[in-house]
Write a protein that holds these residues in place. Structure first.
Motif, PDB file in Angstrom:
ATOM      1  N   MET A  13       0.827  -1.214   0.000  1.00  0.00           N
ATOM      2  CA  MET A  13       0.000   0.000   0.000  1.00  0.00           C
ATOM      3  C   MET A  13       0.864   1.269   0.000  1.00  0.00           C
ATOM      4  SD  MET A  13      -1.397   2.512   2.071  1.00  0.00           S
ATOM      5  CE  MET A  13      -1.618   2.037   3.769  1.00  0.00           C
ATOM      6  N   ALA A  14       1.831   1.353   0.919  1.00  0.00           N
ATOM      7  CA  ALA A  14       2.629   2.589   1.011  1.00  0.00           C
ATOM      8  C   ALA A  14       3.568   2.719  -0.189  1.00  0.00           C
ATOM      9  CB  ALA A  14       3.408   2.602   2.320  1.00  0.00           C
ATOM     10  N   ASP A  36       9.383  -6.153  -4.490  1.00  0.00           N
ATOM     11  CA  ASP A  36       8.478  -6.831  -3.555  1.00  0.00           C
ATOM     12  C   ASP A  36       8.602  -8.339  -3.774  1.00  0.00           C
ATOM     13  OD1 ASP A  36       5.694  -5.671  -1.929  1.00  0.00           O
ATOM     14  OD2 ASP A  36       5.972  -7.830  -2.175  1.00  0.00           O
ATOM     15  N   ARG A  37       8.437  -9.084  -2.690  1.00  0.00           N
ATOM     16  CA  ARG A  37       8.524 -10.547  -2.837  1.00  0.00           C
ATOM     17  C   ARG A  37       7.259 -11.120  -3.472  1.00  0.00           C
ATOM     18  NH1 ARG A  37       8.274 -11.190   3.686  1.00  0.00           N
ATOM     19  NH2 ARG A  37       6.173 -10.366   3.887  1.00  0.00           N
ATOM     20  N   LYS A  40       1.552  -9.000  -5.910  1.00  0.00           N
ATOM     21  CA  LYS A  40       0.418  -8.140  -5.563  1.00  0.00           C
ATOM     22  C   LYS A  40      -0.704  -8.289  -6.587  1.00  0.00           C
ATOM     23  CE  LYS A  40       1.058  -6.300  -2.221  1.00  0.00           C
ATOM     24  NZ  LYS A  40       1.110  -6.958  -0.874  1.00  0.00           N
ATOM     25  N   ARG A  45      -6.486  -7.634   1.044  1.00  0.00           N
ATOM     26  CA  ARG A  45      -7.074  -6.794   2.095  1.00  0.00           C
ATOM     27  C   ARG A  45      -8.032  -5.769   1.496  1.00  0.00           C
ATOM     28  NH1 ARG A  45      -1.457  -5.376   4.395  1.00  0.00           N
ATOM     29  NH2 ARG A  45      -1.306  -7.518   3.733  1.00  0.00           N
ATOM     30  N   THR A  46      -8.835  -5.211   2.373  1.00  0.00           N
ATOM     31  CA  THR A  46      -9.782  -4.162   1.965  1.00  0.00           C
ATOM     32  C   THR A  46      -9.563  -2.986   2.898  1.00  0.00           C
ATOM     33  OG1 THR A  46     -11.377  -5.832   1.321  1.00  0.00           O
ATOM     34  CG2 THR A  46     -12.241  -3.647   1.718  1.00  0.00           C
ATOM     35  N   CYS A  48     -10.787   0.608   4.520  1.00  0.00           N
ATOM     36  CA  CYS A  48     -11.866   1.557   4.742  1.00  0.00           C
ATOM     37  C   CYS A  48     -11.283   2.802   5.376  1.00  0.00           C
ATOM     38  CB  CYS A  48     -12.921   0.958   5.667  1.00  0.00           C
ATOM     39  SG  CYS A  48     -13.916  -0.264   4.819  1.00  0.00           S
ATOM     40  N   ILE A 115      13.913  -9.106  -0.194  1.00  0.00           N
ATOM     41  CA  ILE A 115      14.927  -8.144   0.261  1.00  0.00           C
ATOM     42  C   ILE A 115      15.599  -8.720   1.503  1.00  0.00           C
ATOM     43  CG2 ILE A 115      15.273  -5.800   1.163  1.00  0.00           C
ATOM     44  CD1 ILE A 115      12.622  -5.130  -0.488  1.00  0.00           C
ATOM     45  N   THR A 267       3.422   1.236   7.555  1.00  0.00           N
ATOM     46  CA  THR A 267       3.444   0.707   8.922  1.00  0.00           C
ATOM     47  C   THR A 267       4.870   0.753   9.480  1.00  0.00           C
ATOM     48  OG1 THR A 267       1.606  -0.743   8.344  1.00  0.00           O
ATOM     49  CG2 THR A 267       2.847  -1.324  10.314  1.00  0.00           C
ATOM     50  N   THR A 279      -4.510   3.273   8.887  1.00  0.00           N
ATOM     51  CA  THR A 279      -3.209   3.566   8.284  1.00  0.00           C
ATOM     52  C   THR A 279      -3.341   4.135   6.877  1.00  0.00           C
ATOM     53  OG1 THR A 279      -2.497   1.505   9.362  1.00  0.00           O
ATOM     54  CG2 THR A 279      -0.905   2.533   7.904  1.00  0.00           C
ATOM     55  N   PHE A 280      -4.404   3.727   6.178  1.00  0.00           N
ATOM     56  CA  PHE A 280      -4.484   4.037   4.751  1.00  0.00           C
ATOM     57  C   PHE A 280      -4.444   5.543   4.488  1.00  0.00           C
ATOM     58  CE2 PHE A 280      -6.521   4.987   0.768  1.00  0.00           C
ATOM     59  CZ  PHE A 280      -5.887   4.112  -0.080  1.00  0.00           C
TER      60      PHE A 280
HETATM   61  C1  LIG Z   1      -6.275  -7.453   6.242  1.00  0.00           C
HETATM   62  C2  LIG Z   1      -5.954  -6.003   6.563  1.00  0.00           C
HETATM   63  C3  LIG Z   1      -6.957  -5.051   6.486  1.00  0.00           C
HETATM   64  C4  LIG Z   1      -6.669  -3.712   6.786  1.00  0.00           C
HETATM   65  N1  LIG Z   1      -7.676  -2.783   6.712  1.00  0.00           N
HETATM   66  C5  LIG Z   1      -7.393  -1.482   6.942  1.00  0.00           C
HETATM   67  C6  LIG Z   1      -8.411  -0.493   6.800  1.00  0.00           C
HETATM   68  O1  LIG Z   1      -9.569  -0.813   6.555  1.00  0.00           O
HETATM   69  N2  LIG Z   1      -8.072   0.816   6.974  1.00  0.00           N
HETATM   70  C7  LIG Z   1      -6.791   1.201   7.274  1.00  0.00           C
HETATM   71  O2  LIG Z   1      -6.530   2.414   7.391  1.00  0.00           O
HETATM   72  N3  LIG Z   1      -5.829   0.281   7.454  1.00  0.00           N
HETATM   73  C8  LIG Z   1      -6.084  -1.043   7.294  1.00  0.00           C
HETATM   74  N4  LIG Z   1      -5.088  -1.970   7.421  1.00  0.00           N
HETATM   75  C9  LIG Z   1      -3.760  -1.509   7.902  1.00  0.00           C
HETATM   76  C10 LIG Z   1      -2.860  -0.978   6.790  1.00  0.00           C
HETATM   77  O3  LIG Z   1      -3.528  -0.017   6.030  1.00  0.00           O
HETATM   78  C11 LIG Z   1      -2.360  -2.092   5.862  1.00  0.00           C
HETATM   79  O4  LIG Z   1      -1.657  -3.066   6.585  1.00  0.00           O
HETATM   80  C12 LIG Z   1      -1.452  -1.540   4.761  1.00  0.00           C
HETATM   81  O5  LIG Z   1      -1.357  -2.505   3.758  1.00  0.00           O
HETATM   82  C13 LIG Z   1      -0.073  -1.131   5.273  1.00  0.00           C
HETATM   83  O6  LIG Z   1       0.685  -0.672   4.200  1.00  0.00           O
HETATM   84  P1  LIG Z   1       2.242  -0.915   4.119  1.00  0.00           P
HETATM   85  O7  LIG Z   1       2.684  -0.482   2.788  1.00  0.00           O
HETATM   86  O8  LIG Z   1       2.896  -0.377   5.313  1.00  0.00           O
HETATM   87  O9  LIG Z   1       2.402  -2.516   4.220  1.00  0.00           O
HETATM   88  P2  LIG Z   1       2.001  -3.559   3.112  1.00  0.00           P
HETATM   89  O10 LIG Z   1       0.848  -3.105   2.321  1.00  0.00           O
HETATM   90  O11 LIG Z   1       1.914  -4.863   3.817  1.00  0.00           O
HETATM   91  O12 LIG Z   1       3.277  -3.552   2.141  1.00  0.00           O
HETATM   92  C14 LIG Z   1       4.539  -4.060   2.517  1.00  0.00           C
HETATM   93  C15 LIG Z   1       5.068  -4.836   1.317  1.00  0.00           C
HETATM   94  O13 LIG Z   1       6.402  -5.244   1.604  1.00  0.00           O
HETATM   95  C16 LIG Z   1       6.593  -6.539   1.070  1.00  0.00           C
HETATM   96  N5  LIG Z   1       7.693  -7.137   1.821  1.00  0.00           N
HETATM   97  C17 LIG Z   1       7.790  -7.273   3.177  1.00  0.00           C
HETATM   98  N6  LIG Z   1       8.978  -7.827   3.497  1.00  0.00           N
HETATM   99  C18 LIG Z   1       9.637  -8.041   2.333  1.00  0.00           C
HETATM  100  C19 LIG Z   1      10.913  -8.577   2.005  1.00  0.00           C
HETATM  101  N7  LIG Z   1      11.752  -8.993   2.948  1.00  0.00           N
HETATM  102  N8  LIG Z   1      11.261  -8.653   0.704  1.00  0.00           N
HETATM  103  C20 LIG Z   1      10.415  -8.206  -0.270  1.00  0.00           C
HETATM  104  N9  LIG Z   1       9.211  -7.685  -0.016  1.00  0.00           N
HETATM  105  C21 LIG Z   1       8.828  -7.597   1.258  1.00  0.00           C
HETATM  106  C22 LIG Z   1       5.249  -7.238   1.276  1.00  0.00           C
HETATM  107  O14 LIG Z   1       5.090  -8.292   0.347  1.00  0.00           O
HETATM  108  C23 LIG Z   1       4.261  -6.105   1.051  1.00  0.00           C
HETATM  109  O15 LIG Z   1       3.786  -6.067  -0.278  1.00  0.00           O
HETATM  110  C24 LIG Z   1      -5.348  -3.319   7.156  1.00  0.00           C
HETATM  111  C25 LIG Z   1      -4.366  -4.305   7.265  1.00  0.00           C
HETATM  112  C26 LIG Z   1      -4.659  -5.618   6.978  1.00  0.00           C
HETATM  113  C27 LIG Z   1      -3.562  -6.657   7.128  1.00  0.00           C
END
Ligand SMILES: Cc1cc2nc3c(=O)[nH]c(=O)nc-3n(C[C@H](O)[C@H](O)[C@H](O)COP(=O)(O)OP(=O)(O)OC[C@H]3O[C@@H](n4cnc5c(N)ncnc54)[C@H](O)[C@@H]3O)c2cc1C
Length: 383
Positions: A13-14, A36-37, A40, A45-46, A48, A115, A267, A279-280
């Motif tokens: 997401m980020a 990314d590993r 995607k 996930r969804t 809100c 990574i 995160t 977080t979104f």
């Molecule tokens: C099921 C679910 C529902 C959620 N619903 C909401 C919501 O409704 N509203 C809200 O605000 N927040 C929500 N969240 C919280 C948050 O928004 C999400 O977790 C969001 O995806 C976080 O974004 P991110 O980029 O930090 O992490 P991620 O989206 O998890 O992205 C991290 C990426 O890094 C990759 N990665 C990690 N380690 C490695 C490695 N060693 N090598 C290569 N790639 C790697 C992963 O594959 C992943 O694609 C939810 C979380 C989850 C799990």
């Protein structure tokens, strides 16, 4: 070795949001590598969130609602959202939309790899993925795993399991999503279910709790089954999809800028709001600010006034109340929503003025929150 302008470690997401904002800015021609590993390509996930105006992903929203409903201890009914809209975005729609947009830019590369290491060097941010080295002016890292283990902090977890169910009977009102239903046994935690209807027969039903330890997998299913049997007149139903997640609810200080050429985002960067897990929307806001600053100054810094840090104190106090069971959570949320419709959404977005914050605090049980406030101060001093 080719040096990239930016490497985005983790295209979730980020990472994808950041790449998207870069393509919408004067930096659109910079060389960017996204690693990314995963591919995607699953709806894992969804999200809100609520928003006043149309956002950058407006065209791919799955559902939007002008009203949300709440079921608390002394109130059941709609919550006035003012001019906010509650929005739902499916992971797969987001990934596809951003990947298609990024594919239009020949200077953006994707690599599917694990990574293994990210480190600072005098030449820039250095990364190893599948034993191959990469270097960039800046690495934006969303893969860093938070440790969250300092005793002076509050480290709760928000964990949940959701089922998208298809009911035999038309039992959902598509106009009325239920954001929190507290009619379930609390077991000393904060436990609720939300029901987000897609149409009269289909909805995402999600059992959520805030506490310190995860449940056995079967317990989430049991809770969902019981809730549907007790409160939803589905007739028979099919489970069309499932989601499970754990989000940190922690006030531990995260390192957004661990070194000169490395920036943690999402995160990993501490973008999750400690008291809600949302977080979104914060990620969109923070990354827009980073790209704006990168364009204006060349530095990927997110300016933040010290006065905004008061929201971190509020989050800690709330976590302390929950962690120590100082007051039942279902009653706290009932007071929050009934005493502060509209205001609560602005408050959670950290856009309120102090006067509004005091008005909101006045609706909270006084002693539990005051005790929690002093406990937070004591713990921070001790730590
Ligand atoms: C099921 C679910 C529902 C959620 N619903 C909401 C919501 O409704 N509203 C809200 O605000 N927040 C929500 N969240 C919280 C948050 O928004 C999400 O977790 C969001 O995806 C976080 O974004 P991110 O980029 O930090 O992490 P991620 O989206 O998890 O992205 C991290 C990426 O890094 C990759 N990665 C990690 N380690 C490695 C490695 N060693 N090598 C290569 N790639 C790697 C992963 O594959 C992943 O694609 C939810 C979380 C989850 C799990």
């Amino acid at each position: 070795m080719k040096k990239y302008d930016f490497i985005i470690a983790g295209g979730g997401m980020a990472g994808l949001s950041l790449a998207y904002y870069l393509t919408q800015s004067p930096l659109r021609d910079r060389s960017i590598l996204i690693i990314d590993r995963e591919q995607k390509d699953r709806n894992d996930r969804t999200w809100c969130f609520w928003e006043r105006d149309p956002g950058p992903f407006e065209s791919i929203l799955f559902r939007t609602w002008k009203t949300v409903c709440f079921h608390g201890t002394t109130y059941t009914g709609p919550v006035d959202m003012g001019d906010y809209t509650y929005k739902m975005l499916r992971g797969i729609d987001f990934y596809e939309f951003v990947q298609n947009e990024l594919a239009k830019h020949p200077t953006i590369e994707f690599k599917q790899a694990i990574i293994n290491r990210i480190k600072e060097t005098p030449q820039g941010g250095f990364l190893i993925a599948d034993d191959e080295p990469f270097i960039a002016d800046y690495i934006f890292d969303s893969t860093f795993a938070l440790k969250l283990n300092q005793p002076e902090n509050h480290n709760l977890l928000q964990h949940f399991k959701g089922w998208v169910i298809t009911a035999e009977k038309p039992c959902f009102n598509p106009e009325k999503p239920q954001i929190m239903d507290f009619r379930i046994e609390q077991h000393g935690d904060c436990r609720f279910v939300y029901v987000l209807p897609f149409d009269e027969k289909t909805a995402l039903v999600e059992f959520t709790l805030f506490n310190e330890k995860l449940l056995e997998k079967s317990e989430y299913d049991d809770q969902l089954r019981q809730y549907i049997d007790r409160f939803l007149d589905t007739g028979t139903y099919q489970i069309a999809d499932t989601e499970y997640g754990v989000i940190p609810m922690s006030d531990e200080l995260t390192q957004e800028y661990p070194s000169e050429h490395i920036v943690r985002i999402g995160t990993s960067g501490g973008y999750t709001k400690a008291s809600t897990g949302y977080t979104f929307q914060r990620t969109q806001r923070y990354l827009s600010a980073i790209v704006k600053n990168l364009v204006e100054t060349g530095k990927p810094i997110r300016p933040e006034s010290w006065f905004r840090r008061r929201f971190k104190v509020y989050d800690s106090v709330f976590l302390n109340v929950l962690e120590n069971n100082r007051h039942p959570a279902d009653d706290i949320f009932t007071r929050v929503y009934t005493g502060n419709p509209r205001r609560v959404f602005t408050f959670l977005d950290e856009d309120t003025h102090v006067l509004d914050e005091l008005r909101l605090f006045a609706t909270m049980p006084f002693w539990p929150f005051l005790t929690a406030f002093f406990a937070v101060i004591r713990r921070k001093i001790a730590g």
